[in-house]
Scaffold this motif. Sequence first.
Motif, short mmCIF file in Angstrom:
data_model
loop_
_atom_site.label_atom_id
_atom_site.label_comp_id
_atom_site.label_asym_id
_atom_site.label_seq_id
_atom_site.Cartn_x
_atom_site.Cartn_y
_atom_site.Cartn_z
N LEU A 175 0.73 -1.23 -0.06
CA LEU A 175 -0.05 0.08 -0.05
C LEU A 175 0.75 1.18 -0.09
O LEU A 175 0.35 2.48 -0.47
CB LEU A 175 -0.87 -0.13 1.20
CG LEU A 175 -2.06 -1.02 1.27
CD1 LEU A 175 -3.03 -0.95 2.40
CD2 LEU A 175 -2.92 -1.11 0.02
N GLU A 176 2.14 1.03 0.46
CA GLU A 176 2.95 2.36 0.37
C GLU A 176 3.40 2.68 -0.76
O GLU A 176 3.68 3.87 -1.20
CB GLU A 176 4.15 2.04 1.37
CG GLU A 176 4.06 1.90 2.75
CD GLU A 176 4.99 1.74 3.61
OE1 GLU A 176 6.05 1.50 3.16
OE2 GLU A 176 4.66 1.29 4.91
N ASN A 177 3.39 1.66 -1.76
CA ASN A 177 3.76 1.96 -3.24
C ASN A 177 2.57 2.56 -4.13
O ASN A 177 2.96 3.01 -5.34
CB ASN A 177 4.44 0.73 -3.83
CG ASN A 177 5.71 0.48 -2.95
OD1 ASN A 177 6.39 1.17 -2.36
ND2 ASN A 177 5.76 -0.91 -3.06
N ILE A 178 1.47 2.58 -3.45
CA ILE A 178 0.52 3.22 -4.32
C ILE A 178 0.46 4.66 -4.58
O ILE A 178 0.44 5.30 -3.46
CB ILE A 178 -1.01 2.66 -3.73
CG1 ILE A 178 -0.93 1.10 -4.07
CG2 ILE A 178 -2.09 3.25 -4.66
CD1 ILE A 178 -2.39 0.48 -3.39
N GLU A 179 0.56 5.01 -5.76
CA GLU A 179 0.43 6.56 -6.04
C GLU A 179 -1.01 6.96 -6.23
O GLU A 179 -1.72 6.40 -7.03
CB GLU A 179 1.45 6.92 -7.16
CG GLU A 179 2.90 6.51 -6.65
CD GLU A 179 3.92 6.95 -7.85
OE1 GLU A 179 3.33 7.89 -8.51
OE2 GLU A 179 4.77 6.66 -7.90
N PRO A 180 -1.33 8.20 -5.65
CA PRO A 180 -2.70 8.80 -5.90
C PRO A 180 -2.79 9.39 -7.48
O PRO A 180 -1.60 9.65 -7.84
CB PRO A 180 -2.73 9.77 -4.79
CG PRO A 180 -1.50 10.24 -4.49
CD PRO A 180 -0.52 8.94 -4.85
N PHE A 181 -3.77 9.54 -8.01
CA PHE A 181 -3.94 10.07 -9.28
C PHE A 181 -3.86 11.58 -9.19
O PHE A 181 -3.93 12.22 -10.27
CB PHE A 181 -5.30 9.81 -10.02
CG PHE A 181 -5.35 8.44 -10.36
CD1 PHE A 181 -4.65 7.82 -11.30
CD2 PHE A 181 -5.89 7.38 -9.40
CE1 PHE A 181 -4.43 6.63 -11.76
CE2 PHE A 181 -6.04 6.07 -9.92
CZ PHE A 181 -5.33 5.68 -10.93
N GLY A 182 -3.80 12.25 -8.22
CA GLY A 182 -3.51 13.61 -8.01
C GLY A 182 -4.68 14.23 -8.04
O GLY A 182 -5.08 15.70 -8.00
N ILE A 183 -5.94 13.71 -7.77
CA ILE A 183 -7.33 14.16 -7.48
C ILE A 183 -7.61 14.48 -6.17
O ILE A 183 -7.77 13.14 -5.48
CB ILE A 183 -8.47 13.38 -8.47
CG1 ILE A 183 -8.10 13.28 -9.96
CG2 ILE A 183 -9.71 13.79 -8.52
CD1 ILE A 183 -8.79 12.45 -10.72
N GLU A 184 -7.92 15.46 -5.62
CA GLU A 184 -8.24 15.70 -4.24
C GLU A 184 -9.66 16.02 -4.21
O GLU A 184 -10.20 16.72 -4.71
CB GLU A 184 -7.41 16.65 -3.65
CG GLU A 184 -5.95 16.29 -3.56
CD GLU A 184 -5.17 17.38 -2.78
OE1 GLU A 184 -5.62 18.05 -1.96
OE2 GLU A 184 -3.97 17.35 -3.07
#
Length: 66
Positions: free
Chosen positions: A14-23
């Motif tokens: 889970l630490e390697n999952i990057e968000p899509f930048g949508i907050e």
Amino acid sequence: MTELEELEEIVGSLENIEPFGIEPDFSSLGLEPAEVLGFQTEEELEKAINLLTIEVEQKQIFFIDV
């Protein structure tokens, strides 16, 4: 195996999952800031909401057609 371990087995760490930048913002929650709705302050918005949601006593009026 815990649920977290099962999830990590599927998607990886889970630490390697990057968000899509949508907050998320207020509009995604169905809320808009007072200024967007045309009010100067939150208090003005609250007063308007209170007036719109006021409980009124409903009386039935019957009309007799002669």
